[in-house]
Scaffold this motif. Structure first.
Motif, mmCIF file in Angstrom:
data_model
loop_
_atom_site.group_PDB
_atom_site.id
_atom_site.type_symbol
_atom_site.label_atom_id
_atom_site.label_comp_id
_atom_site.label_asym_id
_atom_site.label_seq_id
_atom_site.Cartn_x
_atom_site.Cartn_y
_atom_site.Cartn_z
ATOM 1 N N GLU A 154 0.831 -1.211 0.000
ATOM 2 C CA GLU A 154 0.000 0.000 0.000
ATOM 3 C C GLU A 154 0.866 1.262 0.000
ATOM 4 O OE1 GLU A 154 -3.703 1.933 2.597
ATOM 5 O OE2 GLU A 154 -2.659 0.135 3.296
ATOM 6 N N ARG A 155 0.619 2.140 -0.954
ATOM 7 C CA ARG A 155 1.379 3.371 -1.081
ATOM 8 C C ARG A 155 1.216 4.231 0.175
ATOM 9 N NH1 ARG A 155 1.214 6.369 -6.756
ATOM 10 N NH2 ARG A 155 2.563 4.549 -7.150
ATOM 11 N N LEU A 156 2.326 4.882 0.579
ATOM 12 C CA LEU A 156 2.327 5.713 1.779
ATOM 13 C C LEU A 156 2.683 7.153 1.448
ATOM 14 C CD1 LEU A 156 4.286 3.497 4.362
ATOM 15 C CD2 LEU A 156 1.818 3.856 4.280
ATOM 16 N N ARG A 157 2.134 8.048 2.237
ATOM 17 C CA ARG A 157 2.584 9.443 2.236
ATOM 18 C C ARG A 157 3.537 9.562 3.429
ATOM 19 N NH1 ARG A 157 -1.807 11.381 2.157
ATOM 20 N NH2 ARG A 157 -2.015 12.015 -0.015
ATOM 21 N N THR A 169 8.046 15.663 2.512
ATOM 22 C CA THR A 169 6.938 14.726 2.374
ATOM 23 C C THR A 169 6.992 14.136 0.981
ATOM 24 O OG1 THR A 169 5.553 15.990 3.907
ATOM 25 C CG2 THR A 169 4.443 14.428 2.461
ATOM 26 N N MET A 171 5.692 10.576 -1.645
ATOM 27 C CA MET A 171 4.896 9.368 -1.840
ATOM 28 C C MET A 171 5.857 8.212 -2.116
ATOM 29 S SD MET A 171 1.873 10.600 -1.470
ATOM 30 C CE MET A 171 0.769 9.321 -2.087
ATOM 31 N N ASP A 173 6.297 3.720 -2.450
ATOM 32 C CA ASP A 173 5.740 2.371 -2.535
ATOM 33 C C ASP A 173 6.600 1.459 -1.665
ATOM 34 O OD1 ASP A 173 3.771 3.172 -4.286
ATOM 35 O OD2 ASP A 173 4.947 2.708 -6.081
ATOM 36 N N GLU A 208 1.399 7.801 6.394
ATOM 37 C CA GLU A 208 -0.050 7.803 6.202
ATOM 38 C C GLU A 208 -0.425 6.894 5.028
ATOM 39 O OE1 GLU A 208 -1.823 11.817 6.226
ATOM 40 O OE2 GLU A 208 0.223 12.528 6.619
ATOM 41 N N THR A 210 -2.446 5.486 1.965
ATOM 42 C CA THR A 210 -3.295 6.185 0.988
ATOM 43 C C THR A 210 -4.461 5.326 0.510
ATOM 44 O OG1 THR A 210 -1.988 5.393 -0.894
ATOM 45 C CG2 THR A 210 -1.276 7.448 0.173
ATOM 46 N N GLN A 212 -4.111 3.093 -1.736
ATOM 47 C CA GLN A 212 -3.734 2.629 -3.069
ATOM 48 C C GLN A 212 -2.790 1.427 -2.957
ATOM 49 O OE1 GLN A 212 -2.425 6.836 -4.345
ATOM 50 N NE2 GLN A 212 -3.010 5.848 -6.269
#
Length: 315
Positions: A154-157, A169, A171, A173, A208, A210, A212
């Protein structure tokens, strides 16, 4: 004589340890009669545990798959192992400095039988730890979040603070978490830059999810990638065959200091860097393990000179 409650917990523990037991097997393990086993099975059913059985002397007892969770029951050795592991986690910071580790440790120590507490006390008297390398506190909750994102893809911020304290900050993977024996590193693909990166987990301010779920294409060997990142920048590298098993080689040359790959059951190929041939030779001789320098030639010759000088001074 064993009390009924203790015996029922023991029976639950046995039933959870393998798919099926005969009445005779349970009786022998618990040192009771077959009749007592049958009575205890009835009590468990009355308490709501779905214990299935096959008729006849050789019929088996088993817990129905997917039924309610059985209470955790540990014997003395298992209790000691869990508490020692938690204590080491608190000492080394492998799970961070969050209160969760200490809280769990204190709770378990209060529940230990006197005989186990005595063994642990003996260990406390003789165990010592070297000072831990500096680093920022790492919450087990954050570590669990990163691990979950790696597992789900799940992709993270990611809010991150670099070595200079500058925040950013990005994005990412997620792919893997790597523990080097000193600290945790988070391996992920930087989405905007399209490159693989290692992030010190203790510098992650916030992660966080996302929502996705992304497919990671052509990921790196995470452990090797972290090792290469940490050992990068040396003007000279040596490749050696260390004539010890992989685990022993990892102790001789910790992962942050070299890149390892097994070479059969009794040897390991290690690549490590240094300022020059003499520096590498001094370090290799200091490992005190049998080794062969595969290259480069200048490092091989420097090791040979140092070994001959050592032999000459002790002749």
């Amino acid at each position: 004589m064993t009390g009924t409650s203790s015996r029922l917990l023991r029976l639950l523990s046995l039933l959870s340890s393998r798919p099926s037991w005969t009445a005779d097997e349970l009786a022998q393990r618990m040192e009771v009669t077959d009749r007592t086993v049958r009575r205890d099975i009835v009590r468990l059913r009355e308490l709501g545990y779905d214990v299935e059985s096959d008729p006849g002397r050789w019929g088996g007892y088993r817990m129905r798959p997917g039924h309610r969770q059985i209470p955790l029951v540990l014997d003395d050795e298992e209790s000691l192992a869990v508490v020692v592991a938690l204590r080491e986690a608190a000492q080394t910071g492998v799970l961070g400095d969050d209160q969760a580790v200490l809280s769990a440790l204190l709770k378990l120590r209060q529940l230990l039988p006197a005989r186990v507490a005595s063994q642990l006390g003996a260990m406390d008297d003789v165990f010592e730890h070297t000072a831990r390398a500096g680093g920022l506190p790492l919450s087990p909750g954050l570590l669990a979040c990163l691990a979950t994102a790696c597992r789900r893809g799940e992709r993270l911020r990611l809010s991150y603070r670099d070595a200079h304290g500058t925040g950013s900050t990005r994005m990412v993977d997620p792919y893997r978490l790597v523990f080097t024996g000193n600290r945790w590193y988070f391996v992920a693909r930087d989405v905007d830059r399209g490159v693989w990166r290692t992030f010190r987990a203790d510098r992650v301010v916030r992660a966080e999810p996302t929502g996705q779920v992304m497919r990671v294409d052509d990921p790196p060997d995470a452990a090797r990638f972290v090792a290469e990142t940490l050992t990068g920048g040396y003007p000279l590298y040596a490749v050696v065959r260390v004539h010890v098993p992989f685990e022993q080689a990892m102790r001789a040359v910790p992962p942050p200091q070299g890149v390892h790959r097994p070479d059969g059951p009794d040897a390991t190929i290690v690549e490590l860097g240094g300022a020059d041939a003499e520096t590498l030779a001094r370090r290799l001789v200091g490992l005190a393990v049998p080794l062969t320098v595969l290259g480069p030639a200048e490092v091989r010759e420097a090791v040979r000179r140092r070994a001959l000088a050592l032999a000459e001074s002790n002749s």
